[in-house]
Design a protein around this motif. Structure first.
Motif, short mmCIF file in Angstrom:
data_model
loop_
_atom_site.label_atom_id
_atom_site.label_comp_id
_atom_site.label_asym_id
_atom_site.label_seq_id
_atom_site.Cartn_x
_atom_site.Cartn_y
_atom_site.Cartn_z
N ASP A 1 -6.11 -20.15 -109.23
CA ASP A 1 -5.64 -21.14 -108.25
C ASP A 1 -6.55 -21.17 -107.02
O ASP A 1 -6.68 -22.22 -106.38
CB ASP A 1 -4.21 -20.83 -107.82
CG ASP A 1 -3.60 -21.94 -106.97
OD1 ASP A 1 -3.36 -23.03 -107.51
OD2 ASP A 1 -3.41 -21.72 -105.76
N GLU B 1 -6.82 -28.28 -117.61
CA GLU B 1 -5.70 -27.60 -118.27
C GLU B 1 -6.14 -26.73 -119.45
O GLU B 1 -5.44 -25.79 -119.83
CB GLU B 1 -4.67 -28.62 -118.73
CG GLU B 1 -5.17 -29.62 -119.75
CD GLU B 1 -4.14 -30.68 -120.07
OE1 GLU B 1 -4.44 -31.53 -120.93
OE2 GLU B 1 -3.06 -30.67 -119.47
N LEU C 1 -9.29 -23.61 -107.78
CA LEU C 1 -8.75 -24.98 -107.76
C LEU C 1 -8.50 -25.43 -106.33
O LEU C 1 -8.78 -26.59 -105.96
CB LEU C 1 -7.46 -25.03 -108.58
CG LEU C 1 -6.87 -26.43 -108.82
CD1 LEU C 1 -7.85 -27.29 -109.62
CD2 LEU C 1 -5.55 -26.32 -109.56
N LYS D 1 -5.73 -30.80 -112.13
CA LYS D 1 -5.05 -29.84 -113.02
C LYS D 1 -5.07 -30.32 -114.46
O LYS D 1 -5.23 -29.52 -115.39
CB LYS D 1 -3.61 -29.64 -112.54
CG LYS D 1 -3.49 -28.76 -111.31
CD LYS D 1 -2.03 -28.49 -111.00
CE LYS D 1 -1.88 -27.48 -109.88
NZ LYS D 1 -0.46 -27.14 -109.60
#
Length: 261
Positions: free
Chosen positions: A124, A118, A127, A114
């Motif tokens: 999400d 950033e 990720l 993260k």
């Protein structure tokens, strides 16, 4: 023939992963040209075409063969960036591809991922996918069975799994080159161990079934012998039934109670 203007222009090598960056560097080079900056679109276009790698020139072949008549440089620049740049997803994948679990907790790995991402607007789900790829295969399998799930929840579950089975951490490839013995040990992954455990359980179940089958066979055999003894007749009753004049014990015939005296 080389002119003073062209002699002062040194074109930087094409940056294939990031064409937009290459054009920024190229335009700075044009600004620094001596004795004066290069501003004419056709001249810029010629510089770009002359310094494109063959594989990139093939991608924009149509633009090179038929350049835009009004602003050939701007048109070629747009087409190269559009066709040759990595997508946002590809860029993020490349950014996070080097992350592996190592000795860290899964939640620690997620925080690092993260932090590196950033400055990007990352969904999400992407990720979560990249995080799962860094997990040991057994953990991936468990996480895949949980739906819906977020990256934070996945890290929490993975922490609990590896806290119970810490040896799974060592099955993750570190990407480095170790000694031959360590490489051989890494090949024995958690998946192999789980497969062996499953095979052992299957063997135990098979042995148990065979044992039960033998027990049932023996029980049936004893029951048959017992029934045979209970139903055994003497020769007279077996031959003459209720007309028998004699009975030799033991005899299970009920119709005629006579026995040999």
């Amino acid at each position: 023939m080389t002119t003073p203007e062209t002699a002062a222009v040194v074109i930087p090598p094409f940056i294939q992963p990031d064409p937009a960056l290459w054009f920024h560097m190229l335009e700075s080079t044009f600004e620094l040209a001596s004795p004066k900056p290069i501003t004419e679109s056709k001249t810029k276009y010629n510089y770009v075409v002359a310094h494109l790698p063959p594989e990139i020139a093939t991608v924009v072949r149509d633009v090179i063969i038929q350049p835009d008549s009004s602003d050939p440089y701007a048109d070629l620049k747009i087409k190269i960036i559009d066709r040759c740049s990595e997508s946002k997803t590809q860029e993020i994948r490349r950014l996070l591809a080097g992350e592996s679990l190592g000795d860290r907790k899964p939640s620690e790995l997620l925080r690092v991922m993260k932090r590196r991402a950033e400055n990007h607007n990352i969904d999400d789900s992407l990720l979560l996918e990249l995080f799962n790829q860094a997990m040991p295969v057994p953990v991936q399998t468990i996480l895949a069975s949980i739906s819906p799930i977020t990256s934070d929840k996945a890290a929490e579950v993975a922490d609990r799994i590896l806290a119970i089975s810490p040896n799974s951490i060592h099955t993750v490839s570190s990407g480095g080159v170790g000694s031959p013995s360590s490489s051989r040990n890494e090949r024995r992954s958690t998946t192999d161990l789980l497969r062996e455990e499953i095979q052992a359980l299957r063997k135990e179940v098979a042995d148990l079934r065979r044992s039960r089958s033998r027990f049932r066979t023996q029980s049936n055999s004893r029951r048959t012998r017992s029934q045979s003894r209970e139903n055994r007749l003497c020769w007279y009753h077996f031959r003459f039934q209720d007309k028998a004049q004699k009975c030799v014990p033991p005899c299970s015939y009920k119709g005629n109670p006579m026995q040999e005296e």
